[in-house]
Write an enzyme that holds these catalytic residues in place. Structure first.
Site, PDB file in Angstrom:
ATOM      1  N   SER A  72       0.836  -1.208   0.000  1.00 25.59           N
ATOM      2  CA  SER A  72       0.000   0.000   0.000  1.00 25.59           C
ATOM      3  C   SER A  72       0.868   1.254   0.000  1.00 25.59           C
ATOM      4  O   SER A  72       2.002   1.246   0.490  1.00 25.59           O
ATOM      5  CB  SER A  72      -0.903   0.010   1.225  1.00 25.59           C
ATOM      6  OG  SER A  72      -1.706  -1.139   1.243  1.00 25.59           O
TER       7      SER A  72
HETATM    8  C1  LIG Z   1      -3.161  -4.336  -0.368  1.00 27.89           C
HETATM    9  S1  LIG Z   1      -2.540  -5.950  -0.087  1.00 27.89           S
HETATM   10  C2  LIG Z   1      -1.914  -5.872   1.557  1.00 27.89           C
HETATM   11  C3  LIG Z   1      -0.919  -4.783   1.779  1.00 27.89           C
HETATM   12  C4  LIG Z   1       0.003  -5.020   2.886  1.00 27.89           C
HETATM   13  N1  LIG Z   1      -0.582  -5.200   4.181  1.00 27.89           N
HETATM   14  C5  LIG Z   1       1.167  -4.025   2.963  1.00 27.89           C
HETATM   15  O1  LIG Z   1       2.068  -4.290   3.733  1.00 27.89           O
HETATM   16  O2  LIG Z   1       1.164  -3.014   2.244  1.00 27.89           O
HETATM   17  C6  LIG Z   1      -4.026  -6.897   0.116  1.00 27.89           C
HETATM   18  C7  LIG Z   1      -3.780  -8.373   0.308  1.00 27.89           C
HETATM   19  O3  LIG Z   1      -4.976  -8.958   0.799  1.00 27.89           O
HETATM   20  C8  LIG Z   1      -4.971 -10.297   0.383  1.00 27.89           C
HETATM   21  N2  LIG Z   1      -6.305 -10.880   0.570  1.00 27.89           N
HETATM   22  C9  LIG Z   1      -7.393 -10.807  -0.220  1.00 27.89           C
HETATM   23  N3  LIG Z   1      -8.416 -11.490   0.331  1.00 27.89           N
HETATM   24  C10 LIG Z   1      -7.958 -12.016   1.501  1.00 27.89           C
HETATM   25  C11 LIG Z   1      -8.534 -12.829   2.510  1.00 27.89           C
HETATM   26  N4  LIG Z   1      -9.794 -13.242   2.436  1.00 27.89           N
HETATM   27  N5  LIG Z   1      -7.762 -13.165   3.568  1.00 27.89           N
HETATM   28  C12 LIG Z   1      -6.467 -12.759   3.656  1.00 27.89           C
HETATM   29  N6  LIG Z   1      -5.879 -11.994   2.714  1.00 27.89           N
HETATM   30  C13 LIG Z   1      -6.606 -11.623   1.654  1.00 27.89           C
HETATM   31  C14 LIG Z   1      -4.483 -10.244  -1.044  1.00 27.89           C
HETATM   32  O4  LIG Z   1      -3.966 -11.500  -1.454  1.00 27.89           O
HETATM   33  C15 LIG Z   1      -3.432  -9.142  -0.949  1.00 27.89           C
HETATM   34  O5  LIG Z   1      -2.142  -9.684  -0.827  1.00 27.89           O
END
Ligand SMILES: C[S@@+](CC[C@H](N)C(=O)[O-])C[C@H]1O[C@@H](n2cnc3c(N)ncnc32)[C@H](O)[C@@H]1O
Length: 408
Positions: A72
């Site tokens: 992000s």
């Molecule tokens: C924007 S990224 C996370 C950014 C991160 N926390 C950072 O350090 O910037 C969103 C993540 O959520 C994950 N995601 C989507 N659905 C999910 C779920 N049901 N449970 C866990 N992770 C999920 C995606 O695979 C993706 O890697």
């Protein structure tokens, strides 16, 4: 000679910019964001991009090319840290793993706090594990699982930090939260996503604040994306309505309406060109019964089919075969201030534009610059009589209410 700025210089500039515009307000957060090497968590990007406060580094796309995982943007991470306020010793669950945010959290709960990060995608967790180990964060637990179920084995959590767009609050998050814990979550309600801080109050959750944000959508058991209904489908000139929360529209009647002459109404309410009006949109999403977001391509706007080409959509009132959407016009030739108004199409366009403009005026008088909205999250099945006054949005697990306390 290499004149590229060093990561230290980039880090200092990023923190200075985020301090300057008020995003970072807490010394501890400035210190941590100024120390942790962000470039190690975004090896896919040039260091200058990794440190650009506004840029998310996309690390994975789906088969249609849409981002499904990213690191992000620093601005989002900074305000989410400010909102969440992680404290030394706390037990934190992060849902959605990129490595970077987990590292910031681990620094802020050190020395004896714990961070567990869960991601549904094993490729994402493998990447996060590797980068966290390389950067010296072997003590952060990384788990591949659907975060909708939380991780009961490490609960209760003082903080559940969700970093993926969530259309609902799954029961596990509430169940695994410590009695005085908080959830921070990019919650999508009526097509609008806000990073909301929720704390327990009796048998439900209440918001203590929120910020405008955008996130990749949740996958897994809770996946529930917005729908796009096309009203004009000439290639390249598409106009559509984004619908959320099971809302339905009469697409055929609206298609006909869009081709009919336009009505307009103006509110007398003006805004500066750079002034954020996301709370106006949240107010309209609360106040309007039939609510959707009108989205269009630049070509559709240039052809005069609609006046807006916002990819995320503009607030729109839908009533049967009539629609009215929010628009602006410059107040003079300097184009620095704009008057808010509405354009409408369809048999009841005059009434619809008047209703939309009336709600713009209500926002201006009663809520502009005020404390904003309050969200409450009650279990599905809670009787209407036990909910606060305001808009009720029914989700699979919850009934979310949006109410507006008003200016003191
Ligand atoms: C924007 S990224 C996370 C950014 C991160 N926390 C950072 O350090 O910037 C969103 C993540 O959520 C994950 N995601 C989507 N659905 C999910 C779920 N049901 N449970 C866990 N992770 C999920 C995606 O695979 C993706 O890697």
């Amino acid at each position: 000679m290499n004149t590229d700025p060093t990561p230290q210089t980039l880090r200092a500039a990023m923190v200075a910019a985020l301090r300057e515009d008020g995003t970072i307000r807490t010394d501890r957060i400035a210190e941590v964001m100024g120390r942790v090497p962000r470039e190690l968590f975004a090896p896919e990007a040039q260091p200058a991009d990794a440190y650009d406060p506004e840029l998310a580094v996309v690390t994975k796309r789906d088969e249609d090319g849409l981002p499904i995982s990213s690191v992000s943007a620093a601005r989002i991470q900074a305000f989410m840290l400010e909102q969440a306020g992680p404290c030394p010793g706390e037990n934190v669950l992060e849902v959605g793993s990129g490595g970077m945010f987990a590292a910031y959290l681990a620094e802020l709960v050190a020395p004896d706090g714990k961070v567990t990060t869960v991601d549904i995608d094993p490729e994402v967790t493998a990447r996060a594990r590797r980068l966290l180990d390389d950067a010296g964060y072997e003590h952060i637990r990384v788990v591949a699982a659907d975060g909708a179920f939380g991780l009961p084995e490490h609960a209760p959590y003082d903080l559940i930090a969700v970093t993926v767009g969530a259309p609902d609050i799954p029961p596990a998050w509430r169940e695994q939260l410590a009695p005085d814990g908080r959830i921070i979550v990019p919650l999508r309600v009526r097509g609008l996503t806000r990073s909301v801080v929720l704390v327990p109050e009796g048998d439900h959750l209440v918001s203590t604040g929120y910020e405008l944000c955008g996130f990749v959508p949740m996958q897994g058991v809770e996946e529930n994306r917005e729908r796009l209904v096309l009203l004009h489908d000439a290639p390249g000139e598409e106009v559509g309505l984004r619908l959320d929360d099971g809302d339905q529209v009469n697409a055929e009647a609206l298609h006909t309406a869009l081709a009919s002459p336009r009505q307009e109404a103006w509110s007398g309410v003006t805004v500066g060109g750079e002034e954020p009006i996301d709370d106006l949109d949240l107010w309209l999403a609360t106040a309007l019964d039939g609510h959707a977001r009108l989205t269009a391509t630049p070509a559709a706007r240039d052809k005069g089919i609609v006046a807006s080409a916002s990819p995320l959509g503009v607030a729109t009132l839908v009533a049967g075969g009539t629609l009215a959407y929010r628009t602006v016009r410059p107040t003079d030739e300097t184009r620095t201030r704009f008057e808010l108004g509405a354009y409408g199409h369809g048999p009841a366009a005059a009434a619809a534009t008047a209703r939309l403009v009336h709600q713009i005026q209500v926002w201006d008088k009663e809520h502009r610059g005020g404390p904003g909205a309050r969200f409450e999250v009650h279990a599905a099945g809670t009787p209407d009589g036990e909910l606060p006054a305001g808009r009720v949005v029914d989700k699979p697990h919850t009934r979310i209410t949006i109410s507006w306390p008003g200016k003191p």
